[in-house]
Design an enzyme around this catalytic site. Sequence first.
Site, PDB file in Angstrom:
ATOM      1  N   ASP A  33       0.832  -1.205   0.000  1.00  0.00           N
ATOM      2  CA  ASP A  33       0.000   0.000   0.000  1.00  0.00           C
ATOM      3  C   ASP A  33       0.867   1.255   0.000  1.00  0.00           C
ATOM      4  O   ASP A  33       1.411   1.625   1.038  1.00  0.00           O
ATOM      5  CB  ASP A  33      -0.907  -0.036   1.239  1.00  0.00           C
ATOM      6  CG  ASP A  33      -1.797   1.181   1.356  1.00  0.00           C
ATOM      7  OD1 ASP A  33      -1.949   1.911   0.355  1.00  0.00           O
ATOM      8  OD2 ASP A  33      -2.344   1.402   2.454  1.00  0.00           O
ATOM      9  N   ASP A 213      -1.654   5.533  -5.209  1.00  0.00           N
ATOM     10  CA  ASP A 213      -2.069   4.695  -4.076  1.00  0.00           C
ATOM     11  C   ASP A 213      -2.423   3.285  -4.516  1.00  0.00           C
ATOM     12  O   ASP A 213      -3.552   3.002  -4.901  1.00  0.00           O
ATOM     13  CB  ASP A 213      -3.252   5.359  -3.369  1.00  0.00           C
ATOM     14  CG  ASP A 213      -3.678   4.628  -2.108  1.00  0.00           C
ATOM     15  OD1 ASP A 213      -3.023   3.633  -1.744  1.00  0.00           O
ATOM     16  OD2 ASP A 213      -4.666   5.056  -1.493  1.00  0.00           O
TER      17      ASP A 213
END
Length: 323
Positions: A33, A213
Amino acid sequence: AASGVATNTPTANDEEYITPVTIGGTTLNLNFDTGSADLWVFSTELPASQQSGHSVYNPSATGKELSGYTWSISYGDGSSASGNVFTDSVTVGGVTAHGQAVQAAQQISAQFQQDTNNDGLLGLAFSSINTVQPQSQTTFFDTVKSSLAQPLFAVALKHQQPGVYDFGFIDSSKYTGSLTYTGVDNSQGFWSFNVDSYTAGSQSGDGFSGIADTGTTLLLLDDSVVSQYYSQVSGAQQDSNAGGYVFDCSTNLPDFSVSISGYTATVPGSLINYGPSGDGSTCLGGIQSNSGIGFSIFGDIFLKSQYVVFDSDGPQLGFAPQA
Protein backbone atom coordinates in the site's frame (compact mmCIF):
# COMPACT_ATOMS: atom_id res chain seq x y z
CA ALA A 1 23.97 -3.45 -3.88
CA ALA A 2 20.63 -5.18 -3.60
CA SER A 3 17.68 -5.38 -5.95
CA GLY A 4 14.71 -7.69 -6.19
CA VAL A 5 11.46 -8.49 -7.90
CA ALA A 6 8.30 -9.46 -6.04
CA THR A 7 5.27 -10.76 -7.93
CA ASN A 8 1.87 -9.29 -7.12
CA THR A 9 -1.34 -11.15 -7.92
CA PRO A 10 -4.81 -9.59 -8.16
CA THR A 11 -7.79 -10.99 -6.30
CA ALA A 12 -11.23 -11.18 -7.97
CA ASN A 13 -12.02 -8.08 -10.10
CA ASP A 14 -8.54 -6.71 -9.20
CA GLU A 15 -9.97 -5.61 -5.86
CA GLU A 16 -6.50 -5.81 -4.30
CA TYR A 17 -3.03 -7.05 -5.20
CA ILE A 18 -1.31 -9.60 -2.97
CA THR A 19 2.45 -10.19 -2.68
CA PRO A 20 4.27 -12.87 -0.64
CA VAL A 21 6.50 -11.59 2.16
CA THR A 22 8.63 -13.74 4.46
CA ILE A 23 8.73 -12.55 8.07
CA GLY A 24 10.93 -14.46 10.47
CA GLY A 25 10.64 -17.55 8.28
CA THR A 26 6.85 -17.45 7.79
CA THR A 27 5.46 -16.38 4.42
CA LEU A 28 2.39 -14.15 4.50
CA ASN A 29 0.42 -12.64 1.62
CA LEU A 30 0.38 -8.88 2.08
CA ASN A 31 -1.33 -5.99 0.33
CA PHE A 32 1.40 -3.48 -0.63
CA ASP A 33 0.00 0.00 0.00
CA THR A 34 1.75 3.15 -1.23
CA GLY A 35 -0.94 5.14 0.63
CA SER A 36 0.10 4.10 4.17
CA ALA A 37 3.31 3.45 6.08
CA ASP A 38 2.55 0.57 8.47
CA LEU A 39 3.68 -3.03 8.00
CA TRP A 40 1.10 -4.94 10.01
CA VAL A 41 0.22 -8.60 9.97
CA PHE A 42 -2.29 -11.13 11.25
CA SER A 43 -0.67 -12.63 14.33
CA THR A 44 -1.07 -15.39 16.88
CA GLU A 45 -2.18 -12.63 19.29
CA LEU A 46 -5.56 -12.44 17.52
CA PRO A 47 -8.50 -14.59 18.67
CA ALA A 48 -8.20 -18.02 17.02
CA SER A 49 -11.43 -17.48 15.08
CA GLN A 50 -9.92 -14.42 13.40
CA GLN A 51 -6.77 -16.29 12.41
CA SER A 52 -8.82 -18.82 10.44
CA GLY A 53 -8.01 -18.82 6.72
CA HIS A 54 -4.84 -16.78 7.19
CA SER A 55 -1.13 -17.27 7.43
CA VAL A 56 -0.22 -15.69 10.75
CA TYR A 57 2.96 -14.30 12.26
CA ASN A 58 4.03 -15.81 15.57
CA PRO A 59 6.13 -13.07 17.16
CA SER A 60 7.27 -15.25 20.05
CA ALA A 61 9.10 -17.53 17.60
CA THR A 62 11.49 -15.06 15.97
CA GLY A 63 10.44 -11.53 16.91
CA LYS A 64 12.01 -9.19 19.42
CA GLU A 65 9.39 -7.12 21.21
CA LEU A 66 9.67 -3.33 21.25
CA SER A 67 8.47 -3.10 24.83
CA GLY A 68 5.78 -0.49 25.40
CA TYR A 69 5.30 0.22 21.69
CA THR A 70 1.81 0.12 20.16
CA TRP A 71 0.14 1.00 16.88
CA SER A 72 -3.34 1.79 15.64
CA ILE A 73 -4.34 2.62 12.07
CA SER A 74 -7.56 3.41 10.27
CA TYR A 75 -7.97 3.56 6.51
CA GLY A 76 -10.07 5.57 4.08
CA ASP A 77 -12.65 2.78 3.74
CA GLY A 78 -13.30 2.75 7.49
CA SER A 79 -11.33 -0.41 8.24
CA SER A 80 -8.86 -0.46 11.11
CA ALA A 81 -6.34 -2.53 13.06
CA SER A 82 -4.13 -2.18 16.13
CA GLY A 83 -1.65 -4.10 18.23
CA ASN A 84 1.93 -4.24 19.45
CA VAL A 85 5.34 -4.14 17.76
CA PHE A 86 8.27 -6.50 17.20
CA THR A 87 11.41 -6.36 15.11
CA ASP A 88 12.25 -9.22 12.79
CA SER A 89 13.76 -9.99 9.40
CA VAL A 90 11.46 -9.25 6.47
CA THR A 91 12.20 -10.47 2.93
CA VAL A 92 10.48 -9.16 -0.19
CA GLY A 93 11.52 -10.40 -3.63
CA GLY A 94 14.90 -11.51 -2.30
CA VAL A 95 15.64 -8.21 -0.51
CA THR A 96 15.88 -8.53 3.27
CA ALA A 97 15.31 -5.86 5.92
CA HIS A 98 16.92 -6.78 9.23
CA GLY A 99 15.44 -5.38 12.43
CA GLN A 100 12.34 -4.28 10.55
CA ALA A 101 9.41 -3.14 12.68
CA VAL A 102 6.60 -5.67 12.29
CA GLN A 103 3.28 -4.56 13.72
CA ALA A 104 1.45 -7.60 15.12
CA ALA A 105 -2.33 -7.27 15.07
CA GLN A 106 -4.24 -7.79 18.30
CA GLN A 107 -7.47 -6.24 16.99
CA ILE A 108 -8.78 -6.01 13.42
CA SER A 109 -12.03 -4.61 12.05
CA ALA A 110 -14.70 -6.69 10.34
CA GLN A 111 -13.43 -5.82 6.85
CA PHE A 112 -10.10 -7.50 7.56
CA GLN A 113 -11.73 -10.46 9.32
CA GLN A 114 -13.85 -11.10 6.22
CA ASP A 115 -11.01 -10.77 3.69
CA THR A 116 -9.13 -14.06 3.66
CA ASN A 117 -7.04 -12.99 0.65
CA ASN A 118 -4.62 -10.88 2.63
CA ASP A 119 -2.70 -11.48 5.84
CA GLY A 120 -1.91 -7.81 6.42
CA LEU A 121 -0.50 -4.72 4.73
CA LEU A 122 2.95 -3.51 3.78
CA GLY A 123 3.02 0.27 3.68
CA LEU A 124 5.14 2.04 1.06
CA ALA A 125 4.21 5.65 1.76
CA PHE A 126 6.66 7.90 3.63
CA SER A 127 7.69 6.79 7.12
CA SER A 128 6.52 10.14 8.54
CA ILE A 129 2.96 8.75 8.71
CA ASN A 130 3.83 5.44 10.39
CA THR A 131 1.47 5.06 13.37
CA VAL A 132 3.77 3.31 15.87
CA GLN A 133 3.94 5.06 19.26
CA PRO A 134 5.84 6.39 21.14
CA GLN A 135 8.26 6.57 18.20
CA SER A 136 7.34 5.98 14.57
CA GLN A 137 9.18 3.24 12.67
CA THR A 138 10.53 3.06 9.12
CA THR A 139 8.77 1.29 6.28
CA PHE A 140 10.31 -1.77 4.66
CA PHE A 141 11.46 0.41 1.75
CA ASP A 142 13.01 3.06 3.99
CA THR A 143 14.79 0.36 5.99
CA VAL A 144 16.43 -1.20 2.90
CA LYS A 145 16.70 1.95 0.76
CA SER A 146 20.37 2.63 1.45
CA SER A 147 21.32 -0.95 0.51
CA LEU A 148 19.52 -0.89 -2.84
CA ALA A 149 21.31 -0.29 -6.15
CA GLN A 150 19.01 2.72 -6.59
CA PRO A 151 16.81 4.18 -3.80
CA LEU A 152 13.54 3.47 -5.60
CA PHE A 153 10.87 0.92 -6.28
CA ALA A 154 8.57 0.53 -9.26
CA VAL A 155 5.22 -1.12 -9.78
CA ALA A 156 3.32 -2.75 -12.62
CA LEU A 157 -0.20 -3.80 -11.65
CA LYS A 158 -2.13 -5.71 -14.31
CA HIS A 159 -5.75 -6.59 -15.04
CA GLN A 160 -6.45 -10.14 -13.85
CA GLN A 161 -2.86 -11.26 -14.22
CA PRO A 162 0.30 -11.12 -12.13
CA GLY A 163 2.49 -8.03 -12.09
CA VAL A 164 5.62 -6.90 -10.27
CA TYR A 165 7.12 -4.70 -7.62
CA ASP A 166 10.72 -3.96 -8.63
CA PHE A 167 12.97 -2.89 -5.75
CA GLY A 168 16.21 -1.01 -6.42
CA PHE A 169 16.02 -0.95 -10.21
CA ILE A 170 13.86 0.07 -13.16
CA ASP A 171 12.87 -2.68 -15.60
CA SER A 172 12.75 -1.10 -19.05
CA SER A 173 11.05 -4.21 -20.47
CA LYS A 174 7.94 -3.36 -18.44
CA TYR A 175 7.10 -0.10 -20.25
CA THR A 176 7.12 1.49 -23.68
CA GLY A 177 8.79 4.76 -24.65
CA SER A 178 10.56 6.69 -21.92
CA LEU A 179 9.68 7.56 -18.34
CA THR A 180 8.40 11.05 -17.54
CA TYR A 181 9.21 12.26 -14.04
CA THR A 182 7.25 14.69 -11.92
CA GLY A 183 7.93 16.10 -8.48
CA VAL A 184 6.36 14.68 -5.33
CA ASP A 185 5.04 16.66 -2.36
CA ASN A 186 5.54 14.31 0.59
CA SER A 187 4.62 16.85 3.29
CA GLN A 188 1.56 14.76 4.21
CA GLY A 189 3.46 11.48 3.93
CA PHE A 190 1.97 10.53 0.55
CA TRP A 191 3.32 10.16 -2.98
CA SER A 192 1.40 13.28 -4.00
CA PHE A 193 1.78 14.86 -7.44
CA ASN A 194 0.07 17.37 -9.69
CA VAL A 195 -1.69 16.82 -12.99
CA ASP A 196 -1.88 19.84 -15.30
CA SER A 197 -5.19 18.95 -16.95
CA TYR A 198 -7.50 16.02 -17.54
CA THR A 199 -9.63 14.69 -20.37
CA ALA A 200 -12.78 12.69 -19.65
CA GLY A 201 -14.11 11.30 -22.91
CA SER A 202 -14.66 14.34 -25.12
CA GLN A 203 -14.46 16.91 -22.30
CA SER A 204 -11.43 18.45 -20.65
CA GLY A 205 -10.70 20.43 -17.52
CA ASP A 206 -8.09 21.98 -15.26
CA GLY A 207 -5.51 20.12 -13.25
CA PHE A 208 -5.53 18.97 -9.64
CA SER A 209 -3.38 17.08 -7.16
CA GLY A 210 -3.59 13.42 -6.26
CA ILE A 211 -1.73 10.54 -4.66
CA ALA A 212 -0.39 7.35 -6.23
CA ASP A 213 -2.07 4.69 -4.08
CA THR A 214 -1.68 0.98 -4.78
CA GLY A 215 -3.86 0.24 -1.74
CA THR A 216 -6.99 1.83 -3.21
CA THR A 217 -8.96 -0.18 -5.76
CA LEU A 218 -10.59 2.61 -7.76
CA LEU A 219 -9.73 5.98 -9.30
CA LEU A 220 -11.31 8.54 -6.96
CA LEU A 221 -11.87 12.05 -8.36
CA ASP A 222 -13.72 15.27 -7.51
CA ASP A 223 -17.50 14.99 -7.92
CA SER A 224 -17.49 17.49 -10.79
CA VAL A 225 -15.08 15.34 -12.80
CA VAL A 226 -16.95 12.13 -11.97
CA SER A 227 -20.32 13.53 -13.07
CA GLN A 228 -18.74 14.96 -16.23
CA TYR A 229 -17.37 11.51 -17.05
CA TYR A 230 -20.62 9.60 -16.47
CA SER A 231 -22.68 12.19 -18.35
CA GLN A 232 -21.03 10.58 -21.40
CA VAL A 233 -22.00 7.02 -20.42
CA SER A 234 -25.51 6.16 -21.57
CA GLY A 235 -27.68 4.79 -18.78
CA ALA A 236 -25.13 5.43 -16.04
CA GLN A 237 -26.72 6.02 -12.66
CA GLN A 238 -25.80 6.32 -9.00
CA ASP A 239 -26.34 3.20 -6.91
CA SER A 240 -25.38 3.76 -3.28
CA ASN A 241 -25.67 0.04 -2.50
CA ALA A 242 -23.14 -0.79 -5.19
CA GLY A 243 -20.76 1.99 -4.19
CA GLY A 244 -21.31 4.64 -6.84
CA TYR A 245 -22.02 4.92 -10.54
CA VAL A 246 -23.17 1.77 -12.34
CA PHE A 247 -24.05 1.08 -15.97
CA ASP A 248 -24.99 -1.78 -18.27
CA CYS A 249 -22.04 -4.15 -18.44
CA SER A 250 -21.96 -4.08 -22.25
CA THR A 251 -21.55 -0.29 -22.39
CA ASN A 252 -18.51 1.08 -24.19
CA LEU A 253 -16.80 3.50 -21.81
CA PRO A 254 -14.81 6.61 -22.76
CA ASP A 255 -11.11 6.89 -21.91
CA PHE A 256 -9.86 9.05 -19.07
CA SER A 257 -6.48 10.77 -19.24
CA VAL A 258 -4.35 13.18 -17.24
CA SER A 259 -1.42 15.33 -18.33
CA ILE A 260 1.63 14.96 -16.06
CA SER A 261 4.62 17.21 -16.82
CA GLY A 262 3.88 16.96 -20.54
CA TYR A 263 3.10 13.22 -20.53
CA THR A 264 -0.44 12.01 -21.15
CA ALA A 265 -1.35 9.03 -18.99
CA THR A 266 -4.41 7.34 -20.48
CA VAL A 267 -6.71 4.90 -18.73
CA PRO A 268 -8.58 3.06 -21.51
CA GLY A 269 -12.33 2.85 -21.08
CA SER A 270 -12.12 -0.94 -20.98
CA LEU A 271 -10.26 -0.71 -17.65
CA ILE A 272 -12.89 1.63 -16.18
CA ASN A 273 -15.44 -1.20 -16.13
CA TYR A 274 -14.50 -2.50 -12.68
CA GLY A 275 -16.78 -5.55 -12.78
CA PRO A 276 -20.22 -6.74 -11.68
CA SER A 277 -21.89 -4.35 -9.24
CA GLY A 278 -23.61 -7.12 -7.33
CA ASP A 279 -27.18 -6.39 -8.44
CA GLY A 280 -27.01 -8.99 -11.19
CA SER A 281 -27.32 -6.75 -14.23
CA THR A 282 -25.03 -3.73 -13.99
CA CYS A 283 -21.31 -3.11 -13.65
CA LEU A 284 -19.56 -0.74 -11.25
CA GLY A 285 -17.52 2.14 -12.59
CA GLY A 286 -13.82 2.30 -11.83
CA ILE A 287 -14.04 6.10 -11.53
CA GLN A 288 -15.89 7.25 -8.41
CA SER A 289 -16.11 10.17 -5.99
CA ASN A 290 -13.28 11.09 -3.63
CA SER A 291 -15.96 12.19 -1.12
CA GLY A 292 -14.72 15.77 -1.18
CA ILE A 293 -11.37 15.14 0.54
CA GLY A 294 -9.66 17.80 -1.58
CA PHE A 295 -7.35 15.60 -3.62
CA SER A 296 -7.70 12.69 -5.99
CA ILE A 297 -6.63 9.10 -5.36
CA PHE A 298 -4.91 7.40 -8.28
CA GLY A 299 -5.69 3.85 -7.25
CA ASP A 300 -5.37 0.56 -9.09
CA ILE A 301 -7.77 1.45 -11.93
CA PHE A 302 -5.30 4.16 -12.95
CA LEU A 303 -2.11 2.28 -12.08
CA LYS A 304 -3.05 -0.74 -14.23
CA SER A 305 -2.32 1.35 -17.33
CA GLN A 306 1.12 2.56 -16.19
CA TYR A 307 4.56 1.50 -15.04
CA VAL A 308 5.24 3.81 -12.11
CA VAL A 309 8.61 4.52 -10.49
CA PHE A 310 8.55 5.66 -6.85
CA ASP A 311 11.92 7.40 -6.49
CA SER A 312 12.96 8.61 -3.03
CA ASP A 313 15.55 10.86 -4.67
CA GLY A 314 13.63 14.08 -5.22
CA PRO A 315 11.29 12.57 -4.28
CA GLN A 316 9.71 12.02 -7.66
CA LEU A 317 7.39 9.73 -9.59
CA GLY A 318 8.11 8.36 -13.06
CA PHE A 319 5.35 7.32 -15.46
CA ALA A 320 5.26 5.40 -18.73
CA PRO A 321 2.67 3.21 -20.48
CA GLN A 322 2.90 -0.43 -19.46
CA ALA A 323 4.35 -2.72 -22.08
